[in-house]
Structures are given as C-alpha cells and as structure tokens.
Motif scaffolding. Structure first.
Motif, PDB file in Angstrom:
ATOM      1  N   PRO A  72       0.856  -1.179   0.000  1.00  0.00           N
ATOM      2  CA  PRO A  72       0.000   0.000   0.000  1.00  0.00           C
ATOM      3  C   PRO A  72       0.900   1.240   0.000  1.00  0.00           C
ATOM      4  O   PRO A  72       0.891   2.053   0.932  1.00  0.00           O
ATOM      5  CB  PRO A  72      -0.794  -0.149   1.300  1.00  0.00           C
ATOM      6  N   ARG A  73       1.686   1.349  -1.042  1.00  0.00           N
ATOM      7  CA  ARG A  73       2.686   2.422  -1.161  1.00  0.00           C
ATOM      8  C   ARG A  73       2.647   2.959  -2.582  1.00  0.00           C
ATOM      9  O   ARG A  73       2.768   2.196  -3.547  1.00  0.00           O
ATOM     10  CB  ARG A  73       4.081   1.881  -0.810  1.00  0.00           C
ATOM     11  N   THR A  74       2.489   4.263  -2.699  1.00  0.00           N
ATOM     12  CA  THR A  74       2.340   4.893  -4.003  1.00  0.00           C
ATOM     13  C   THR A  74       3.487   5.861  -4.253  1.00  0.00           C
ATOM     14  O   THR A  74       3.794   6.702  -3.405  1.00  0.00           O
ATOM     15  CB  THR A  74       1.005   5.654  -4.093  1.00  0.00           C
ATOM     16  N   ASN A  75       4.099   5.730  -5.416  1.00  0.00           N
ATOM     17  CA  ASN A  75       5.118   6.679  -5.856  1.00  0.00           C
ATOM     18  C   ASN A  75       4.380   7.842  -6.511  1.00  0.00           C
ATOM     19  O   ASN A  75       3.757   7.684  -7.561  1.00  0.00           O
ATOM     20  CB  ASN A  75       6.072   6.001  -6.837  1.00  0.00           C
ATOM     21  N   THR A  76       4.456   9.001  -5.879  1.00  0.00           N
ATOM     22  CA  THR A  76       3.631  10.144  -6.257  1.00  0.00           C
ATOM     23  C   THR A  76       4.487  11.375  -6.504  1.00  0.00           C
ATOM     24  O   THR A  76       5.483  11.604  -5.805  1.00  0.00           O
ATOM     25  CB  THR A  76       2.620  10.456  -5.125  1.00  0.00           C
ATOM     26  N   LEU A  77       4.087  12.176  -7.483  1.00  0.00           N
ATOM     27  CA  LEU A  77       4.693  13.482  -7.712  1.00  0.00           C
ATOM     28  C   LEU A  77       3.789  14.527  -7.071  1.00  0.00           C
ATOM     29  O   LEU A  77       2.673  14.768  -7.519  1.00  0.00           O
ATOM     30  CB  LEU A  77       4.865  13.763  -9.201  1.00  0.00           C
ATOM     31  N   TYR A  78       4.266  15.124  -5.987  1.00  0.00           N
ATOM     32  CA  TYR A  78       3.527  16.180  -5.295  1.00  0.00           C
ATOM     33  C   TYR A  78       3.877  17.520  -5.944  1.00  0.00           C
ATOM     34  O   TYR A  78       5.061  17.841  -6.111  1.00  0.00           O
ATOM     35  CB  TYR A  78       3.906  16.214  -3.815  1.00  0.00           C
ATOM     36  N   LEU A  79       2.854  18.305  -6.282  1.00  0.00           N
ATOM     37  CA  LEU A  79       3.058  19.592  -6.935  1.00  0.00           C
ATOM     38  C   LEU A  79       2.682  20.721  -5.980  1.00  0.00           C
ATOM     39  O   LEU A  79       1.621  20.683  -5.342  1.00  0.00           O
ATOM     40  CB  LEU A  79       2.226  19.677  -8.215  1.00  0.00           C
ATOM     41  N   ASN A  80       3.537  21.728  -5.892  1.00  0.00           N
ATOM     42  CA  ASN A  80       3.341  22.842  -4.963  1.00  0.00           C
ATOM     43  C   ASN A  80       2.216  23.751  -5.451  1.00  0.00           C
ATOM     44  O   ASN A  80       2.373  24.492  -6.421  1.00  0.00           O
ATOM     45  CB  ASN A  80       4.650  23.620  -4.821  1.00  0.00           C
ATOM     46  N   THR A  81       1.090  23.728  -4.749  1.00  0.00           N
ATOM     47  CA  THR A  81      -0.084  24.507  -5.165  1.00  0.00           C
ATOM     48  C   THR A  81      -0.097  25.915  -4.583  1.00  0.00           C
ATOM     49  O   THR A  81      -0.958  26.721  -4.938  1.00  0.00           O
ATOM     50  CB  THR A  81      -1.376  23.797  -4.722  1.00  0.00           C
ATOM     51  N   GLU A  82       0.844  26.211  -3.691  1.00  0.00           N
ATOM     52  CA  GLU A  82       0.818  27.488  -2.977  1.00  0.00           C
ATOM     53  C   GLU A  82       1.616  28.576  -3.672  1.00  0.00           C
ATOM     54  O   GLU A  82       1.259  29.761  -3.662  1.00  0.00           O
ATOM     55  CB  GLU A  82       1.338  27.288  -1.553  1.00  0.00           C
ATOM     56  N   LYS A  83       2.749  28.196  -4.278  1.00  0.00           N
ATOM     57  CA  LYS A  83       3.617  29.189  -4.901  1.00  0.00           C
ATOM     58  C   LYS A  83       4.399  28.550  -6.035  1.00  0.00           C
ATOM     59  O   LYS A  83       4.484  27.326  -6.152  1.00  0.00           O
ATOM     60  CB  LYS A  83       4.568  29.782  -3.865  1.00  0.00           C
ATOM     61  N   GLY A  84       4.966  29.396  -6.885  1.00  0.00           N
ATOM     62  CA  GLY A  84       5.760  28.890  -7.984  1.00  0.00           C
ATOM     63  C   GLY A  84       4.928  28.524  -9.198  1.00  0.00           C
ATOM     64  O   GLY A  84       3.727  28.831  -9.281  1.00  0.00           O
ATOM     65  N   VAL A  85       5.547  27.836 -10.120  1.00  0.00           N
ATOM     66  CA  VAL A  85       4.920  27.503 -11.402  1.00  0.00           C
ATOM     67  C   VAL A  85       3.637  26.716 -11.212  1.00  0.00           C
ATOM     68  O   VAL A  85       2.620  26.973 -11.874  1.00  0.00           O
ATOM     69  CB  VAL A  85       5.915  26.717 -12.278  1.00  0.00           C
ATOM     70  N   PHE A  86       3.623  25.767 -10.300  1.00  0.00           N
ATOM     71  CA  PHE A  86       2.478  24.874 -10.173  1.00  0.00           C
ATOM     72  C   PHE A  86       1.359  25.436  -9.296  1.00  0.00           C
ATOM     73  O   PHE A  86       0.395  24.740  -8.993  1.00  0.00           O
ATOM     74  CB  PHE A  86       2.927  23.499  -9.672  1.00  0.00           C
ATOM     75  N   LYS A  87       1.468  26.704  -8.922  1.00  0.00           N
ATOM     76  CA  LYS A  87       0.311  27.378  -8.329  1.00  0.00           C
ATOM     77  C   LYS A  87      -0.804  27.484  -9.356  1.00  0.00           C
ATOM     78  O   LYS A  87      -1.986  27.517  -9.021  1.00  0.00           O
ATOM     79  CB  LYS A  87       0.715  28.767  -7.828  1.00  0.00           C
ATOM     80  N   ASP A  88      -0.425  27.486 -10.626  1.00  0.00           N
ATOM     81  CA  ASP A  88      -1.362  27.528 -11.758  1.00  0.00           C
ATOM     82  C   ASP A  88      -1.882  26.114 -12.021  1.00  0.00           C
ATOM     83  O   ASP A  88      -1.133  25.216 -12.391  1.00  0.00           O
ATOM     84  CB  ASP A  88      -0.628  28.065 -12.990  1.00  0.00           C
TER      85      ASP A  88
END
Length: 498
Positions: A265-281
C-alpha cells in the motif's frame, strides 16, 4: 554512459560488501546459542533513525519491526483491530474504554498499568508536532482501575485502529525522563532494545519475561545501510540474514529463492506545490500530469516490479479499484512555455533519483525546464514540508498508521495536514476528508475515502504514478520472518535463523 539497470560493476559490489564486513560478526558470535538453536538475527535496514528512535516519529516503525515496542491494539490482515496490550474494548459515544492486559512487564521490570498507558498516550496526544495518526484528533485519556478511557472531541469510529499505530506505542516511565523519548529498555515486546549506536547500528536481546512467550532467536543485530547495492551485497555474501527493501535493480541478480515480492500500500507520487511557484497555476499542474508516462517508469526504472497507478490507492486495497470512478473537474492543460521547475527527491530509496531523472526528461519534452535536487531524506524532508520545491517525488505508504487510508489522505492533503508537501488548501478537499474521517467503518467509509481521493486528484496537487512492491531478502536459514505490506512487522517472536 548510463549503465543498464541490471548491470552492477564488480567494484560497486566489492565496495558494498566491504562496507558491511565485520558489522555483525562480534555480536552474532557472542549470542550464547547452542547447537540446534537459532543464532542472533542480522538485519540490514534501509533508513537510519531520524529522531533518535523516538516513538513519536517515523522511527516508531523500526521499534515495531524489531518487536520491542507494542501498542494497545494490533491489526489483522484485513486491517481490523484485534487485542494486543489491551484485551478488549467498547465504545460509548465519543469514548472508548480499553481493558489493559494483566501480567505484562516493561523491559525495566516495572508493571504495565492503566496509568502507564495514560502517560504514554497523553504524551503522544500533547506532543508538538503530534504523531500523524492524531492529525485533526483532539484526544484525552483517563485511567480507572485496569481500564483506560480514550475520549475524542468528536465521535471517532477509528479509535482502535489509531491506537494500533506504532507511534502510539506504550513505554515505561523511564522512556520519558529526558528531553527526548528514549525507548531503550522501556518496551514490552519479545526483544529488548539494549544499545543504539547513532545512525549506524542497534542491538536487541531476547526478553525472557515477555508476556507472549519466549522468542525463538536470542537477539537481533541491526545495521542501517542506506545504500541499496550494499544491502543486496550483504544478502548475497551471507553477511545479513534479513535485508529490508532490496532495490529492484538488484533483485534480478539475486537468488530468486531468497527474495519475496509483496504488493505494497505504497504509491510513488509526484507532489506539486499549489501554494507558490509555477504549479500554483492549476493548468500547469494539469500539463505536468499529462506529460507523465507512468508505464515507462514501471517498465524501465522498476523493471516491471510495480503497478501503474490509477489513483492514490493501489492494488493492496482491492476495494479501491472496484469503487473508483473517472475524476471530474480537473483543469485543462496549459502551455508550460519554458517555465523552470525544481523537482526534489531523496537517495534513500534507490529508485527515486532515477524516477526523478525520467520525469525531468518527460516534463522537458512537454515544454518545462527542469532542475533536480537530490539528497538523503534526513537532509531534505524539512525543505519539502516547507514547500521549497515546485515538485517532490515521494514513495508514500497509504495505510501506514491506522490500516485505514483516511489518515494518510488527511495528513497529506488537508489544509491542516502535518505532511502536506503540496501545500494544498482546498475547501472541497477538506470537506471530503472530514467526511471520510468521520464515516463509520465498512462500506460507507470506503466509499467516502474514494470520494476524498477523487477530490484530491481533481486539484492535480498530486500525480500518482505507480504502486510499489516491496522486495525483501531472507537468507536460506531464515524462517518465520514477516512479509508485511504495512511495514509494521519484520522480526517476530517466531523468527529464527540456523
């Protein structure tokens, strides 16, 4: 030139073997065992302690895997609660009353009492930060004779499962005498932690007065070996009896009879920063999601020893796929337009740097410019939690603490979650997580969990890529070693090596 995944240079193997030579010999030879009995068990573990083996940290899972610290409740294979240091329990509204097992002594010779249980649980409930399993939980604990009553601010159907978390282990009073919690000589399990050498090794001896009987092995000698090639070399050379987390690149070159592969029960995940930077968009988060080819990661980096992710919860929880529906409400992909992002990850799990490098190529092909920052986990965790990366690659256990994924979802994606790498603060997600956390166990809770998963995925704050399988190495003479998907058990009372 990049070497094929299965190619291991002779010098690398030799160096790795030298790193371990002599690590176990002295302790293992002085085990006092006679012919026909188990000798001491030599264990090579992946991650060194990060918090001095404090049970209030992730180090608690080491204590659990060594069978030295125990909890009131444990979980069966289905994730249902069953007795451990508590023999039974009952619910009355917001309160749960647990009967403390009689006849249990701590390793320092003091008795397990209701007051000792209250002390341990209260220290966990008032710690800063709290153990993940108590995220969002306001809990008070009181003793009455041989019973302990746990009361929460809101009715909580998962109290027994929460109390199974290794981070809520019950320790003797001596553990709390210093500035930090010290579990040495303070547990209740079949093995007593007798020595810890920083981040290099630990020693445990059989505790002959264990309430559950006598362990088959006289002790455990642990070596912390972050380098995956070195761990595999220890199994190959016979210098370790049990090897944790063999890298998939090494599994193919080992004797296949010595390794066990278990869906995690382990997932390799890409967490994206939603608060600041490019991935706020949100549109650029969507562009990143669409750029990722998870199958190439499974086939290439993991050599087929993983499963492509359909969601945050994988095949170790088969009900998730049965309930899951297509995610709605996602943003449309925007144009990266050459914007620069930094992806962070760590070296402790051997596959992650290669995953990050592959993602770098895939995102660059989609129009991003990508930098990588890779360190050991102990040196990068605080920056990840502080939101200092645009994206972070993490191998994350999804039922690590309670056997129930609601706790993981809350910890990682709630506005107040203690492990919110994406810095996500979304009212719809928070609402779905509260519903999942409060739903009664059974079908209703599983449905609410999948709804919460969908709410998270709709934000593209996290892109699940693959579900891992753990590869554990057991030497030919080892019997009774646990192969636990939840990573709570490893050496048990029945484990032995001859």
């Amino acid at each position: 030139m990049r070497l094929p995944a299965r190619f291991v240079p002779l010098t690398a193997v030799t160096t790795a073997s030298l790193l371990l030579t002599g690590c176990f010999s002295a302790a293992s030879d002085a085990d006092g065992s006679s012919e026909g009995e188990s000798r001491r068990i030599r264990v090579a573990m992946m991650q060194p302690p990060r918090s001095g083996l404090s049970p209030l940290s992730d180090d608690a899972f080491k204590l659990s895997r060594w069978s030295t610290a125990e909890t009131l409740v444990k979980l069966d294979e289905d994730g249902d609660a069953e007795p451990a240091l508590a023999t039974g329990w009952k619910q009355s509204g917001r309160s749960w009353t647990f009967t403390v097992r009689d006849g249990v002594t701590f390793h320092d010779g003091t008795d397990l009492t209701a007051e000792a249980v209250v002390d341990s649980l209260t220290r966990a409930a008032t710690a800063s930060p709290k153990p993940r399993i108590l995220d969002g939980v306001d809990m008070t604990v009181k003793a009455d004779g041989d019973k302990v009553t746990v009361t929460t601010a809101e009715e909580d159907p998962l109290v027994p499962q929460r109390l199974s978390s290794p981070q809520l282990a019950i320790l003797a009073a001596k553990a709390y005498e210093g500035k930090t919690v010290n579990p040495a000589g303070a547990g209740t399990g079949p093995f007593e932690l007798t020595e810890v050498n920083g981040t290099s090794s630990a020693t445990l001896d059989r505790y002959d007065d264990y309430w559950g009987g006598k362990a088959k092995a006289p002790g455990i000698d642990v070596r912390f070996v972050p380098d995956g090639t070195a761990r595999a070399a220890a199994l190959r050379s016979g210098e370790a009896d049990i090897v944790e987390a063999v890298p998939v690149s090494q599994a193919a070159v080992l004797d296949q009879d010595l390794i066990t592969e278990v869906p995690m029960p382990r997932t390799n995940t890409l967490y994206l920063n939603t608060e600041k930077g490019v991935f706020k968009d949100a549109s650029l988060r969507a562009a990143a999601r669409e750029a990722i080819d998870a199958k190439s990661l499974v086939d290439g980096v993991y050599e087929g020893r993983a499963d492509v992710a359909e969601g945050l919860l994988g095949p170790a929880l088969p009900w998730a796929a049965e309930l899951r529906e297509p995610v709605e409400g996602r943003a449309k992909a925007g144009d990266p337009a050459g914007k620069t992002v930094t992806i962070g990850t760590f070296t402790d799990r051997a596959e992650l740097p290669e995953v990050a490098a592959t993602l770098q190529q895939q995102l660059q092909e989609a129009g991003f410019k990508v930098k990588l920052e890779i360190r050991e986990y102990a040196n990068i965790e605080s920056d990840a939690l502080a939101g200092r990366f645009d994206a972070f690659v993490l191998s994350r256990a999804t039922v690590l603490d309670s056997g129930d994924p609601a706790a993981y979802l809350y910890s990682d994606f709630a506005s107040e979650g203690s492990f919110n790498i994406s810095q996500l603060a979304d009212p719809a997600v928070d609402k779905a997580l509260r519903k999942a956390s409060s739903a009664p166990t059974g079908d209703a809770r599983r449905k609410a969990v999948i709804e919460a998963e969908a709410a998270v995925l709709a934000t593209d704050a996290a892109v699940p890529m693959l579900h891992e399988r753990v590869v554990q190495g057991d030497a030919a003479g080892v019997t009774g070693a646990a192969h636990d998907p939840r990573e709570r058990e490893l050496v048990t009372i029945d484990t032995q090596v001859k």
